[in-house]
Write a protein that holds these residues in place. Structure first.
Motif, PDB file in Angstrom:
ATOM      1  N   ARG A  56     -37.617  43.611 -50.465  1.00 12.54           N
ATOM      2  CA  ARG A  56     -36.796  44.784 -50.168  1.00 12.54           C
ATOM      3  C   ARG A  56     -36.455  44.834 -48.687  1.00 12.54           C
ATOM      4  N   LEU A  57     -35.187  44.569 -48.359  1.00 13.98           N
ATOM      5  CA  LEU A  57     -34.692  44.723 -46.992  1.00 13.98           C
ATOM      6  C   LEU A  57     -33.637  45.824 -46.897  1.00 13.98           C
ATOM      7  N   ASP A  58     -33.187  46.310 -48.040  1.00 14.00           N
ATOM      8  CA  ASP A  58     -32.213  47.389 -48.087  1.00 14.00           C
ATOM      9  C   ASP A  58     -32.958  48.721 -48.177  1.00 14.00           C
ATOM     10  N   PRO A  59     -32.881  49.561 -47.132  1.00 16.70           N
ATOM     11  CA  PRO A  59     -33.616  50.831 -47.157  1.00 16.70           C
ATOM     12  C   PRO A  59     -33.201  51.760 -48.292  1.00 16.70           C
ATOM     13  N   ALA A  60     -32.002  51.531 -48.874  1.00 20.30           N
ATOM     14  CA  ALA A  60     -31.536  52.365 -49.983  1.00 20.30           C
ATOM     15  C   ALA A  60     -31.962  51.827 -51.345  1.00 20.30           C
ATOM     16  N   GLU A  61     -32.551  50.626 -51.362  1.00 18.79           N
ATOM     17  CA  GLU A  61     -32.988  50.022 -52.621  1.00 18.79           C
ATOM     18  C   GLU A  61     -34.211  50.750 -53.171  1.00 18.79           C
ATOM     19  N   ASP A  62     -34.324  50.802 -54.492  1.00 15.67           N
ATOM     20  CA  ASP A  62     -35.478  51.436 -55.112  1.00 15.67           C
ATOM     21  C   ASP A  62     -36.769  50.758 -54.659  1.00 15.67           C
ATOM     22  N   LEU A  63     -37.775  51.564 -54.408  1.00 16.17           N
ATOM     23  CA  LEU A  63     -39.077  51.055 -53.997  1.00 16.17           C
ATOM     24  C   LEU A  63     -39.912  50.749 -55.230  1.00 16.17           C
ATOM     25  N   ARG A  64     -40.375  49.506 -55.349  1.00 15.84           N
ATOM     26  CA  ARG A  64     -41.179  49.074 -56.486  1.00 15.84           C
ATOM     27  C   ARG A  64     -42.639  48.937 -56.067  1.00 15.84           C
ATOM     28  N   PRO A  65     -43.567  49.031 -57.019  1.00 18.59           N
ATOM     29  CA  PRO A  65     -44.997  48.971 -56.664  1.00 18.59           C
ATOM     30  C   PRO A  65     -45.387  47.708 -55.908  1.00 18.59           C
ATOM     31  N   TRP A  66     -44.767  46.578 -56.257  1.00 17.69           N
ATOM     32  CA  TRP A  66     -45.152  45.319 -55.620  1.00 17.69           C
ATOM     33  C   TRP A  66     -44.617  45.164 -54.200  1.00 17.69           C
ATOM     34  N   HIS A  67     -43.660  46.005 -53.820  1.00 20.56           N
ATOM     35  CA  HIS A  67     -43.092  45.887 -52.477  1.00 20.56           C
ATOM     36  C   HIS A  67     -44.122  46.145 -51.383  1.00 20.56           C
ATOM     37  N   LYS A  68     -45.185  46.872 -51.683  1.00 24.51           N
ATOM     38  CA  LYS A  68     -46.193  47.146 -50.655  1.00 24.51           C
ATOM     39  C   LYS A  68     -46.947  45.887 -50.249  1.00 24.51           C
ATOM     40  N   TYR A  69     -46.761  44.817 -51.019  1.00 23.89           N
ATOM     41  CA  TYR A  69     -47.392  43.542 -50.677  1.00 23.89           C
ATOM     42  C   TYR A  69     -46.388  42.517 -50.131  1.00 23.89           C
ATOM     43  N   GLN A  70     -45.143  42.931 -49.945  1.00 22.86           N
ATOM     44  CA  GLN A  70     -44.110  41.938 -49.655  1.00 22.86           C
ATOM     45  C   GLN A  70     -44.298  41.246 -48.307  1.00 22.86           C
ATOM     46  N   GLN A  71     -44.964  41.892 -47.369  1.00 23.94           N
ATOM     47  CA  GLN A  71     -45.192  41.232 -46.083  1.00 23.94           C
ATOM     48  C   GLN A  71     -46.097  40.015 -46.234  1.00 23.94           C
ATOM     49  N   TRP A  72     -46.800  39.925 -47.364  1.00 16.49           N
ATOM     50  CA  TRP A  72     -47.686  38.786 -47.612  1.00 16.49           C
ATOM     51  C   TRP A  72     -47.027  37.721 -48.467  1.00 16.49           C
ATOM     52  N   TYR A  73     -46.292  38.137 -49.503  1.00 18.79           N
ATOM     53  CA  TYR A  73     -45.750  37.113 -50.399  1.00 18.79           C
ATOM     54  C   TYR A  73     -44.359  36.619 -50.018  1.00 18.79           C
ATOM     55  N   THR A  74     -43.700  37.274 -49.047  1.00 19.18           N
ATOM     56  CA  THR A  74     -42.354  36.820 -48.657  1.00 19.18           C
ATOM     57  C   THR A  74     -42.391  35.470 -47.967  1.00 19.18           C
ATOM     58  N   PHE A  75     -43.390  35.238 -47.139  1.00 20.06           N
ATOM     59  CA  PHE A  75     -43.445  33.980 -46.396  1.00 20.06           C
ATOM     60  C   PHE A  75     -43.601  32.768 -47.310  1.00 20.06           C
ATOM     61  N   PRO A  76     -44.444  32.823 -48.340  1.00 22.37           N
ATOM     62  CA  PRO A  76     -44.443  31.707 -49.288  1.00 22.37           C
ATOM     63  C   PRO A  76     -43.109  31.504 -49.997  1.00 22.37           C
ATOM     64  N   LEU A  77     -42.362  32.591 -50.174  1.00 22.21           N
ATOM     65  CA  LEU A  77     -41.043  32.449 -50.796  1.00 22.21           C
ATOM     66  C   LEU A  77     -40.098  31.627 -49.918  1.00 22.21           C
ATOM     67  N   TYR A  78     -40.232  31.775 -48.587  1.00 23.69           N
ATOM     68  CA  TYR A  78     -39.413  30.965 -47.694  1.00 23.69           C
ATOM     69  C   TYR A  78     -39.658  29.482 -47.944  1.00 23.69           C
ATOM     70  N   ALA A  79     -40.904  29.138 -48.256  1.00 25.13           N
ATOM     71  CA  ALA A  79     -41.242  27.733 -48.494  1.00 25.13           C
ATOM     72  C   ALA A  79     -40.523  27.173 -49.708  1.00 25.13           C
TER      73      ALA A  79
END
Length: 381
Positions: A148-171
């Protein structure tokens, strides 16, 4: 009401005319071209020769498995550096005053397993025009629904962990690019809200032929020549692209998805209440501006502010013109966002992901957007 996104410069900002005049004067008084110089050609040669040498050493079959794996990882990094330093300038037409040189250097993008034609649509036209505008700039749609990078996007339960799982996604980004992303983007009717419904016939041929050749050179030939098992080849190929994806993903995201950058929504009429150049200053950030290593490896993408304002200027000149851009921005009371080091930019990106992973959606009335035609021009100097 059906609208198109437009930049409304109600204050008639003189920032861009002023900074453009000053940058033009710099090149004129110095008596130098806005295109590649000797230093640019030397670094281009370094990355291209390094890429070819690593590929050749792997295929020579004179090394052990661990040495070949290490070289495959470095080869992935070199591919990313070619994208930053060679392809990017060529695709923007900033490498040379000669169009054939720009086409040639731009086509080095094929060495990444990526398609230069569709990149010019998604990046040169859409991203550079509608930077950080949700629903338009697909560069900020990292993994729809997951990140979630769009502040207007719906907030989902898993987004609270996105700072951890986003970096592996870059890989995984580079692997997706090679096998999926280009095909998906090519056959989408719209990219953002840009009309993408038709392409020259030659581009269909180039897409499929270039992909097939990439698979042959990086999967078939190594399998035949090196005598590897399929899983050994798969590990080497995947780790090569993990390295490539991490380098690409981190460098691009540190320019627009850090603290301080805006993600503006058009109003109910589809208007952005800022001049285009002012919008670029509000949505873009530099990192490690004083690092010679960052400048050498990142192809000027650590100075994204200068790149977004002057995409037709070769990145080798960004350190010089950055002084002009920064002083002019401060003179006009505009932000000039920068993180002093790569590490501080990385942490800022982490904190932004964490914040957006727990902040309630901003309630905005989104306009109905009329798809833009393919004639939307790329911003030029």
């Amino acid at each position: 009401m059906s609208t198109q996104v437009k930049f409304k410069d109600k204050n008639r900002s003189q920032f861009f005319p002023t900074v453009r005049k000053r940058v033009d004067a710099y090149f004129k008084t110095q008596g130098i071209s806005t295109h590649a110089n000797g230093a640019m050609w030397r670094k281009t040669s370094f990355f291209l020769i390094g890429y070819a040498t690593l590929y050749g050493l792997i295929l020579s079959n004179q090394f052990g498995l661990w040495a070949m794996l290490a070289m495959a990882i470095v080869l992935g990094m070199f591919a990313a550096f070619i994208g930053f330093n060679v392809s990017h300038d060529g695709l923007h037409g900033s490498f040379s005053a000669r169009s054939w040189v720009n086409r040639l250097t731009g086509n080095s993008f094929y060495l990444l397993g990526a398609n230069p034609y569709i990149w010019k649509v998604t990046h040169n036209i859409v991203h550079h025009t509608y930077t950080n505008i949700p629903g338009h700039d697909e560069d900020i749609e990292l993994a729809p629904g997951l990140v979630r990078l769009d502040p207007a996007e719906d907030l989902r339960p898993w987004h609270k962990y996105q700072q951890w799982y986003t970096f592996p996604l870059y890989a995984l980004a580079s692997l997706s690019w090679v096998f999926r992303k280009d095909f998906v983007k090519f056959f989408k009717s719209e990219i953002g809200h840009h009309d993408n419904s038709s392409h020259p016939r030659a581009e269909y041929v180039k897409l499929f032929v270039s992909k097939a050749l990439y698979y042959v050179f990086f999967l078939v030939i190594p399998y035949v020549v090196l005598g590897l098992t399929w899983w050994q080849l798969a590990i080497g190929f995947v780790l090569m692209h993990v390295a490539e994806g991490l380098v690409l993903g981190l460098v691009f995201q540190l320019a627009h998805a850090v603290e301080g950058t805006d993600f503006p929504m058009p109003d109910e009429r589809g208007d952005i209440q800022a001049a285009w150049a002012v919008h670029q200053m509000q949505t873009t950030a530099n990192f490690a501006p004083d690092s010679a290593l960052a400048a050498f490896l990142c192809g000027g993408l650590n100075r994204q502010i200068e790149h977004h304002l002057f995409p037709k200027v070769c990145h080798i000149h960004y350190p010089a013109i950055s002084k002009i851009v920064k002083s002019t921005a401060l003179e006009f009371g505009l932000p000039y966002l920068e993180n002093r080091t790569f590490g501080s930019a990385l942490m800022s990106h982490f904190r932004l992901l964490r914040t957006l992973g727990k902040t309630a959606p901003i309630q905005v009335e989104k306009p109905v957007i009329v798809p833009l035609t393919k004639q939307v021009p790329e911003p030029v100097m």
